[in-house]
Structures are given as structure tokens and as C-alpha cells.
Design a protein around this motif. Structure first.
Motif, PDB file in Angstrom:
ATOM      1  N   PHE A 190      44.698  36.826  28.805  1.00 34.10           N
ATOM      2  CA  PHE A 190      45.982  37.113  29.457  1.00 34.10           C
ATOM      3  C   PHE A 190      46.157  38.598  29.757  1.00 34.10           C
ATOM      4  CE2 PHE A 190      50.551  37.819  29.643  1.00 34.10           C
ATOM      5  CZ  PHE A 190      50.980  36.763  30.440  1.00 34.10           C
ATOM      6  N   THR A 191      45.793  39.455  28.831  1.00 34.56           N
ATOM      7  CA  THR A 191      45.998  40.893  29.026  1.00 34.56           C
ATOM      8  C   THR A 191      44.752  41.601  29.501  1.00 34.56           C
ATOM      9  OG1 THR A 191      45.506  41.297  26.688  1.00 34.56           O
ATOM     10  CG2 THR A 191      47.821  40.998  27.298  1.00 34.56           C
ATOM     11  N   GLY A 192      43.624  40.902  29.550  1.00 31.80           N
ATOM     12  CA  GLY A 192      42.377  41.540  29.945  1.00 31.80           C
ATOM     13  C   GLY A 192      42.314  41.768  31.438  1.00 31.80           C
ATOM     14  N   TYR A 193      41.545  42.743  31.833  1.00 33.73           N
ATOM     15  CA  TYR A 193      41.340  42.994  33.256  1.00 33.73           C
ATOM     16  C   TYR A 193      39.904  43.437  33.456  1.00 33.73           C
ATOM     17  CZ  TYR A 193      41.573  44.877  37.938  1.00 33.73           C
ATOM     18  OH  TYR A 193      41.335  45.111  39.274  1.00 33.73           O
ATOM     19  N   THR A 194      39.229  42.800  34.342  1.00 33.18           N
ATOM     20  CA  THR A 194      37.892  43.245  34.741  1.00 33.18           C
ATOM     21  C   THR A 194      37.862  43.289  36.254  1.00 33.18           C
ATOM     22  OG1 THR A 194      36.825  41.102  35.064  1.00 33.18           O
ATOM     23  CG2 THR A 194      36.973  41.913  32.797  1.00 33.18           C
ATOM     24  N   ASN A 195      36.837  43.879  36.790  1.00 29.99           N
ATOM     25  CA  ASN A 195      36.664  43.917  38.240  1.00 29.99           C
ATOM     26  C   ASN A 195      35.743  42.796  38.708  1.00 29.99           C
ATOM     27  OD1 ASN A 195      37.402  45.216  40.665  1.00 29.99           O
ATOM     28  ND2 ASN A 195      35.359  46.111  40.824  1.00 29.99           N
ATOM     29  N   LYS A 196      35.546  41.798  37.848  1.00 30.51           N
ATOM     30  CA  LYS A 196      34.675  40.688  38.202  1.00 30.51           C
ATOM     31  C   LYS A 196      35.465  39.629  38.944  1.00 30.51           C
ATOM     32  CE  LYS A 196      31.669  41.240  34.153  1.00 30.51           C
ATOM     33  NZ  LYS A 196      31.199  40.572  32.914  1.00 30.51           N
ATOM     34  N   GLU A 225      35.439  40.039  46.888  1.00 28.85           N
ATOM     35  CA  GLU A 225      34.909  41.387  46.729  1.00 28.85           C
ATOM     36  C   GLU A 225      35.246  42.012  45.369  1.00 28.85           C
ATOM     37  OE1 GLU A 225      34.870  42.630  51.407  1.00 28.85           O
ATOM     38  OE2 GLU A 225      36.598  43.153  50.198  1.00 28.85           O
ATOM     39  N   ARG A 226      36.495  41.954  44.983  1.00 26.08           N
ATOM     40  CA  ARG A 226      36.886  42.549  43.703  1.00 26.08           C
ATOM     41  C   ARG A 226      38.247  42.006  43.323  1.00 26.08           C
ATOM     42  NH1 ARG A 226      36.766  46.347  47.322  1.00 26.08           N
ATOM     43  NH2 ARG A 226      34.956  47.329  46.404  1.00 26.08           N
ATOM     44  N   ALA A 227      38.496  41.972  42.027  1.00 27.88           N
ATOM     45  CA  ALA A 227      39.823  41.605  41.560  1.00 27.88           C
ATOM     46  C   ALA A 227      40.799  42.739  41.856  1.00 27.88           C
ATOM     47  CB  ALA A 227      39.792  41.316  40.068  1.00 27.88           C
ATOM     48  N   THR A 228      42.027  42.394  42.159  1.00 29.91           N
ATOM     49  CA  THR A 228      43.079  43.376  42.358  1.00 29.91           C
ATOM     50  C   THR A 228      44.089  43.241  41.233  1.00 29.91           C
ATOM     51  OG1 THR A 228      44.529  41.928  43.641  1.00 29.91           O
ATOM     52  CG2 THR A 228      42.777  43.082  44.850  1.00 29.91           C
ATOM     53  N   TRP A 251      48.130  39.718  37.685  1.00 29.35           N
ATOM     54  CA  TRP A 251      49.513  39.282  37.529  1.00 29.35           C
ATOM     55  C   TRP A 251      49.690  37.840  37.974  1.00 29.35           C
ATOM     56  CZ3 TRP A 251      53.193  41.248  34.676  1.00 29.35           C
ATOM     57  CH2 TRP A 251      53.088  42.569  34.270  1.00 29.35           C
ATOM     58  N   ASN A 252      49.028  37.480  39.040  1.00 25.50           N
ATOM     59  CA  ASN A 252      49.080  36.085  39.493  1.00 25.50           C
ATOM     60  C   ASN A 252      48.509  35.169  38.419  1.00 25.50           C
ATOM     61  OD1 ASN A 252      49.409  33.860  41.114  1.00 25.50           O
ATOM     62  ND2 ASN A 252      47.928  34.497  42.670  1.00 25.50           N
TER      63      ASN A 252
END
Length: 857
Positions: free
Chosen positions: A346-352, A368-371, A376-377
Motif C-alpha cells: 500500500f505505501t510502497g512505490y517503485t518505478n516498475k 513506460e513507468r509508474a506515476t 494513489w489509484n
């Protein structure tokens, strides 16, 4: 990131859902047909053996539906079952053109008749249009063809070309006097147009037969929708037909011409077209088998986190429609695994993009990349999935699971609300998910609506799947008129373009840039599918929200029927098939005539819509039931009213005819105006490479002008960067065509328009995948930008161009298509901010080029 690699990763992920053999319902080649001797195929037979039996067991006994593209909309099979195999039927062309028009082909119009007899007396191409997208294969007959022909198929007017399998043009296999275009072991592709290419000529010969062999899994139209707006009715049937022709023997899959991802998809795709299968065709057992297959075994890590949660929502939908507790128990272990993992991420973020892929819209990152919008979505989707699954667990008696997932949701909601403006970080997709999650206050909903649902251009997503989710959020927010406008903008655009099925991606403004059935513009998915059932949300939306038929207990034991016509519709009717029987409802607010049919075992609350008028009285089956107070009526438990409805409660099974007396007038609704902040000034085909004195007085970028990766750059003071390299564009490839030339098409090195020049460009590295150029402006600044397109090595390139806000990734200008730019052509825009320019090919060749960017006051 390499876009081709990303797409391969996506395919690897979903291969877990593949059901083994790739042939349509069988390993290897399909079995020969087994029509009973007494059965008569509905539209004739092919002179050769085909892989499936012909449609012949039923009759055309259903009602005519002019709005449907399905030639079998009236056909009724006797007792179709989930175990049924595929069947076939034949279709003849509906129109024909040829090139050259007269010299090589005689009597071409006979191809539109049952007895074609075309004389071929030279080289050229014949194109036939079968009138609608089909899942099928193309065949012609000739008793004397000397060879030298090829056959093509396509979803659009140009022969199909794909990044993974090349042109959909083939030397046909010859079987007796029949020539078949067979591109794969499954036989079928998405076919609207067929092409006969005569590439060499030795003597006259004849075409005596032509057909499209179409496959179909038996399914009768059990659901229905109709209303006072013919376009909405057409959209419902287009959506249903799209699902139907994508139903294979054992599973549903997009046609995806020439792509490698034609298998049993799960996730977002699955969630949408499974419910459409239930509503349109009553395919309950067929859908159930698919869901179980993609939700077992538990414990496997897949990737595509959002798709795992749409799997869970699909389980919830199916349970709500069927009440099948055993089904829930069979799927719950895997569902819990996915929901637990969602809490970890839930709180993690990667550019994968593998982690947070949620659709092809720019705001969602595409391939291409996560935004930040992705994350948030995803968070809003997590909360929605936890809460929906907790409701199912409560109904099945699993209070421990109910409390666990409600606990997950409540804890995350508390975290969100530590920031009082948490919703300002959402785009339109995230707002729709948050509102559907059911935890937002009215003030939060109104703030999100004002921020995202009032912009007519950007409340539409790039794909019909994501726009379908936005419609659901709008309905939950009570924005029914906006939702209908958005639905018509998205799906109506593809119909105006000439489509007969739902699309994978399509921006509404592209309908004005493309001609009817022109090759579509490529996207981050590469070649886009023009028959993708993830666009079938209108079946669910129109029946559940506009007609208003929704289960309130699992399996439709109790149901709410609350129609939402908005201010523009005057009548609506529909049928939702359930395991207990058909629920039928119609509401005509112009005449006041309404009706409801409830099958045995179903009770309902029925809302008679006020449509912002006053209801003076209501009779039910001829007896007064309401005149401001309830008067007892047979089969009705009671009645009351609120701002939107007079509501009859505890309505028992039976047939009810309502006559409503209205007073007053429903206020009018005007669709909001489309606003594009960036103004398109026009095209310029006259200047060619002599841009000095016309463009670029503030600065310019000439990509690769002095060799690969060696731009000529003179940036204005207000432009801090122009980024268009491989690091930031996964599918851009730098090249120099010719280092030195005096050709006036090549752009001059500087404003002096000197004669010695370079012809260079950036172009899409991978076929049909897009490239982008990011232009960062240091402050709000009015400027003119001219994009120079040069098709140096062909005469047929076409490029689709989109302009977006670099920070919000919202559309700023209508989609444009630059054609015929062999001699050079400029597209000129007035801008006032940082922008992203996305460019992709439309048709062949399968890449687009850009040779210059020029800035002026």
C-alpha cells in the motif's frame, strides 16, 4: 526502460492464466465439423472442410435489433451451454473497391452477390468490407488462378501490420479451388476488411467465390437495453457483440490481431467482460469456470498488483449476481492472498510498471513507468477491494475475514485523512476508485467532482476500460448526466470513426483526425486492438445505473430498481437475466408509463423517478397506490418518497404496470464545452526546410543533425530542457538519415537557411509503439511551437500527435494526424506551459518521424 521488454513481462505475467493449448478450445487443429445430417447451415457452406460445425441448430426467432452490429442478434440456439464448442457461419462482403478501378478487374460488384464472377486481367488490389468486425478467416475461390496472389486481412481500411508478426498479408494456402488466408493455428483473426492482391499477371483468370468464415460460441441475447437516445442503445449492443465474438470455447480473450497476448486474461479485462457476459448472455457457468481457473492455486506471486485486486472484485460481482457461496469458498484463499499482499504494498512505490500497471492512459504511466497517480489509484483500489470483499465475507458468515479486511481499510483511511486534502493527489482514475470505495464524505466527493469530473476532455481516459471505471465513480457521486455525456464521448467516438466493436485505446478527438476506418494511431500498447472486450462496461453501467437493476442480496433474492435517466433521457428499458429468471423494467417519464416484471423468488424496492418534477399520483395495475400518501396495492408492502424517487418497498414477484402523473418540467442539461488550453494553429506544407525567418526566432532543436545523438540546440531562455532521448523515452531510437544534402526538404542548420543541410530525425524504435518529447518551461509563458515532420525515405508515413501537460499529463490539444509529409510539413501550436508531445504511427510504415522543434514568440 525498454518498452518491448515491458510488454514481454506483461505477457509472461498473464501466461499463468493461459489454459494450455492455444487452439480455440482444443489442442492442435480443431476437430472436423459434426453437423447433424438434418441441420441446415444458416448462410451456406464453404466448398472445403472447415474446423468447426456450422451454426444450424437454432432459429432466427428473437426480436429484431437494428442497433446491434451482430448478424446473429435474432438467432436463438436451443439451450446453449458452457461446454459448447465453437461454430461457424459465412458472411459475404457488403462493399468492394479496387485499385486500379477498372482496368484489371471486371464485374467486381458481383463479389457482393451469392454468385461472384470476377475476371482478373491485370495486377492490382481488390478490397472488400464485411461491414463489421468479426472473429474469422478470409477465403476466395477460383477455378483457374495461376498463382501470384496474396491475401490480407485487417480491422481497418489498410492491410494490417503488426509489430510482432509483420503484415497480415500472406500467400494463401490452396485447398482445391479455395484459397484461404490462415495466419495461425487458431485460424481466426479480427477481420473487417479483406484484400486480394494480384502481384503478377500471366493470363486472365476468375474469382468465383468470396467469404469470411466467422466463428462463434453459442450464446443467446438474454439481456437487453433500450432508451430514448439511439446512440446509447447502439453502444450497449456494440459492447455485448464485442464480448460475444471474443468468447472462445473455454474462455474469453481479446482478438488482439498479431499480438502475443491472446490468452485467458485476468484482472481489469476479466472484471469487465465477465459481468457483460452475465448481463448480455446469462453466461453464468462459463464465467464461473473462468474465474476459478485464474484464481487458483493460491500462493503464487504474479505482479500487476492492480489486476490481482480486480480479480477479487470480479469474485464479488459474481457472488452478488449468483449467491454462490461454494464458489466464494473455492476462490477465497487466493483472494485473501491478493488482499494481504495489497496491504504490504500500500505505501510502497517503485518505478516498475509491472507493479502498478493500471491502464494505457498517460496519467497511469502506460507501459513506460509508474506515476504518482498510479500509486494513489492503486491505494484507492486497495480500499475498495478490501471493503467489497469484507461485505461478501459477512454475507457468507466469515466474520473473521470481514473484520480483517475492514480493519485494513479503516487503518489506511485514517492514514489518508491525516492530510485533509488527501484527495488533491488523485487524478480522475483515482477519484473514481475512491468514490466507489464508499468511504468519502459528501464534501470530499464534491471536491473530487469539481477537480476531475467537470473537465469534459480529461474525464475521458485513453482506454474504454478505464473510462468504464470512471463512469462507475460518476454514478456513485450522483453525476449521471456527466456520466452519460462521457459514455457517449468515448464509445460514440469509435462508432463515428466506423467501429462496430469496443476498442483497446482511442481518444475521442482522434475521430476528427482520422478518416472513417483509417488505420488507428499506435499507442503504448503498440498495435491497438479494435475488438477488445474490456471496453464492454456499458452493458453493466446501463443496466445497473440507467435502468437501475441491482442485486441487494446475493443472487438477486432482493433487488433495487432505481433508474437514473438524468435530464436528457425520456425513457429507458432493460432486462437483466438472473438465475431466478429475467428482471424486466421500463420507465417512460414523458408518458408516465412504467412497468416492472419480477420472477419468482425475487422481491424488490422499485423507485419511480421524479426527474426533478412533482409526482401527483401513481396507479399500479389500474389502482391508486400513491397521491402523496401510500394506498395499499396487491404485491406491494409500502411506499415512501425522497428527493429523487417515490419508492415502493417489499414488491413481490409479478407483473406491475405503473401510470405516473407528473407536474412540472425537468430542467435541461447542456453538455459542457470541450476546452483545450493549447490551440492548434494549423499545418504548413509550403515552408519545408527553410524555417529561418518563419519559425524558431526564439530557439530550436534539430535532433541528430550532426550524427546520432548529436543535436543542434539553441534553447530559448524560457525553456529549461527538451528531453527526447532513450533514457526518458523507452522506444525512441536516434538516427541520421543523410549527413549532408541540398534537398530543400531537409531543415536548414540555422536561421540563415543555408543550402548545405542534414536530413535527420528521431523515430519510434519499435513498431507502432509511441515516443515522446518533454519540453520544460521555467514559468508560465506564451510561446509558439512548430513541429517539423519529414518522411525522408517513404511517401506514405502518417503520424498521430498528442500534446499533454507535462506535470498533470492531461490532454491539452485535440489529437492530430499529419499526412503526406514526404515533402515536409509543420504542425504549429500556441502553448503556455510545459508539455509532453507524444507521437506514434498511423498505418504503414509502422513508425513516425520528427525532424525539428522550433520556438517562437
Amino acid at each position: 526502460m525498454n518498452c518491448r521488454n515491458v510488454f514481454g513481462m506483461l505477457l509472461t505475467y498473464c501466461a499463468m492464466a493461459s489454459m494450455g493449448p492455444t487452439a480455440a478450445g482444443a489442442a492442435g487443429a480443431p476437430a472436423p465439423p459434426t453437423n447433424p445430417a438434418s441441420a441446415v447451415p444458416i448462410w451456406g457452406v464453404s466448398p472445403i472442410v472447415e474446423p468447426y460445425p456450422y451454426v444450424s441448430r437454432g432459429s432466427f426467432s428473437g426480436p429484431a435489433v437494428p442497433a446491434s452490429p451482430d448478424p446473429l442478434v435474432r438467432y436463438r440456439w436451443p439451450n446453449p451451454k458452457a461446454s459448447d464448442g465453437l461454430e461457424i457461419y459465412l458472411r459475404q462482403p457488403e462493399s468492394v473497391t479496387c485499385d486500379p478501378e477498372t482496368s484489371s478487374f471486371t464485374n467486381v460488384k458481383s463479389l457482393l452477390t451469392p454468385t461472384p464472377n470476377v475476371t482478373v486481367s491485370g495486377t492490382g488490389t481488390i478490397r472488400v468490407d464485411f461491414g463489421r468486425e468479426n472473429a474469422g478467416w478470409f477465403e476466395i475461390d477460383s477455378p483457374d488462378c495461376p498463382g501470384g496472389i496474396k491475401l490480407s486481412i485487417s480491422e481497418h481500411k489498410g492491410p494490417e501490420a503488426t509489430p510482432t508478426s509483420g503484415d497480415k498479408t500472406i500467400t494463401p494456402e490452396k485447398i482445391g479451388n479455395t484459397y484461404r488466408a490462415k495466419f495461425n493455428d487458431e485460424f481466426y483473426e479480427g477481420v473487417r476488411f479483406g484484400f486480394i492482391h494480384v502481384n503478377s499477371f500471366t493470363r486472365p483468370w476468375h474469382i468465383t467465390g468470396i467469404r469470411l468464415v466467422c466463428q462463434v460460441k453459442p450464446a443467446n441475447y438474454e439481456g437487453r437495453f433500450d432508451c430514448s437516445d439511439p446512440l446509447l442503445t447502439k453502444i450497449w449492443y456494440q459492447s455485448a457483440y464485442s464480448v460475444k465474438i471474443c468468447n472462445l470455447k473455454d474462455y474469453t480473450t481479446p482478438i488482439l490481431v498479431g499480438r502475443g497476448d491472446r490468452f485467458l486474461w485476468n484482472g481489469l479485462d476479466f472484471y469487465i467482460y465477465n459481468t457483460a457476459n452475465l448481463i448480455a448472455f446469462k453466461n453464468y457457468e462459463y464465467v464461473k469456470q473462468q474465474i476459478i481457473k485464474v484464481n487458483t492455486p493460491p500462493g503464487i506471486e504474479f505482479g500487476l498488483f492492480s489486476y490481482a485486486l480486480y480479480d477479487v472484485l470480479g469474485i464479488c460481482d459474481f457472488y452478488n449476481y449468483t449467491g454462490d457461496a461454494d464458489f466464494v469458498n473455492a476462490c477465497s484463499a487466493m483472494a485473501c492472498h491478493k488482499l494481504n499482499r495489497a496491504n504490504e504494498h500500500f505505501t510502497g512505490y517503485t518505478n516498475k510498471i509491472m507493479d502498478f500497471f493500471m491502464g494505457w492512459d498517460e496519467r497511469l504511466g502506460g507501459s513506460e513507468r509508474a506515476t504518482s497517480y498510479n500509486l494513489w489509484n492503486y491505494r484507492m483500489l486497495c480500499i475498495r477491494a478490501w471493503r467489497e470483499f469484507a461485505k461478501v465475507m459477512e454475507r457468507t458468515g466469515n466474520t473473521a475475514a470481514r473484520d480483517k479486511y475492514n480493519g485494513f481499510a479503516d487503518a489506511r483511511i485514517r492514514e489518508l485523512r491525516q492530510n485533509k486534502t488527501w484527495h488533491s493527489q488523485l487524478d480522475v482514475h483515482g477519484c473514481a476508485e475512491a468514490i466507489q470505495a464508499g468511504f468519502c464524505t459528501r464534501a470530499e466527493i464534491e471536491a473530487m467532482c469539481a477537480a476531475e469530473f467537470t473537465d469534459r476532455v480529461n474525464r475521458v481516459s485513453y482506454s474504454q476500460a478505464n473510462t468504464g471505471l470512471i463512469l462507475q465513480g460518476m454514478a456513485r457521486a450522483g453525476r449521471y448526466d456527466d456520466a452519460i455525456c462521457t459514455l457517449k464521448d468515448q464509445w460514440g467516438a469509435t462508432i463515428q470513426y466506423g467501429g462496430t466493436t469496443t476498442f483497446e485505446i482511442f481518444h475521442p478527438s482522434a475521430k476528427d483526425a482520422l478518416g472513417p476506418n483509417d488505420p488507428p494511431i499506435g499507442g503504448q500498447c503498440g498495435t491497438t486492438s479494435l475488438c477488445h472486450p474490456w471496453g464492454a462496461m456499458p452493458c453493466k453501467y446501463l443496466n445497473e445505473e440507467v435502468v437501475g437493476i441491482k442485486p441487494t442480496t446475493p443472487g438477486f433474492g432482493a433487488v433495487d430498481i432505481f433508474p437514473h435517466l438524468g435530464r436528457k433521457l425520456t425513457w429507458v428499458s432493460g432486462t437483466t437475466p438472473t438465475l431466478k429468471g429475467d428482471i424486466v423494467a421500463s420507465f417512460d417519464v414523458a408518458s408516465g408509463k412504467c412497468s416492472v416484471i419480477l420472477p419468482s423468488g425475487v422481491t424488490a424496492r422499485v423507485g419511480i423517478p421524479k426527474v426533478e418534477r412533482t409526482i401527483k399520483s401513481i396507479t399500479i395495475n389500474g389502482a391508486l397506490a400513491w397521491d402523496g400518501a401510500y394506498h395499499p396495492a396487491p404485491g406491494i408492502g409500502g411506499a415512501g418518497e425522497n428527493a429523487g424517487f417515490v419508492c415502493f418497498t417489499s414488491v413481490q414477484p409479478g407483473n406491475y404496470e405503473f401510470l405516473v402523473s407528473y407536474e412540472g418540467t425537468t430542467p435541461s442539461y447542456t453538455d459542457p464545452v470541450e476546452v483545450f488550453p493549447v490551440r492548434f494553429v494549423g499545418e504548413d506544407a509550403a515552408t519545408q526546410g527553410n524555417w529561418g525567418g518563419i519559425y524558431g526566432s526564439d530557439g530550436y532543436v534539430l535532433p541528430n543533425y550532426d550524427g546520432v545523438g548529436k543535436d543542434v540546440r539553441v534553447l530559448p531562455s524560457y525553456v529549461t530542457s527538451v528531453v527526447c532521448d532513450q533514457e526518458h523515452c523507452a522506444n525512441a531510437f536516434w538516427t541520421t538519415n543523410i549527413h549532408r544534402t541540398t534537398d530543400v526538404r531537409a531543415p536548414a542548420r540555422d536561421r540563415s537557411n543555408s543550402e548545405t543541410r542534414s536530413a535527420a530525425a528521431i523515430y519510434n524504435q519499435y513498431p507502432y509503439l509511441t515516443m515522446f518529447v518533454d519540453i520544460t518551461v521555467s514559468r508560465t509563458h506564451e510561446y509558439t511551437i512548430a513541429l517539423y515532420f519529414l518522411d525522408w525515405d517513404t511517401t506514405t508515413r502518417r503520424a498521430g500527435v498528442e500534446i499533454m501537460d507535462l506535470h498533470t499529463l492531461k490532454q491539452l490539444a485535440p489529437v492530430k494526424v499529419v499526412r503526406d509529409y514526404h515533402a515536409g510539413k509543420y504542425l504549429v501550436y500556441k502553448c503556455n506551459r510545459s508539455v509532453r508531445i507524444r507521437i506514434a504511427a498511423s498505418g504503414k510504415p509502422n513508425n513516425a518521424t520528427l525532424s525539428g522543434i522550433f520556438f517562437s514568440p
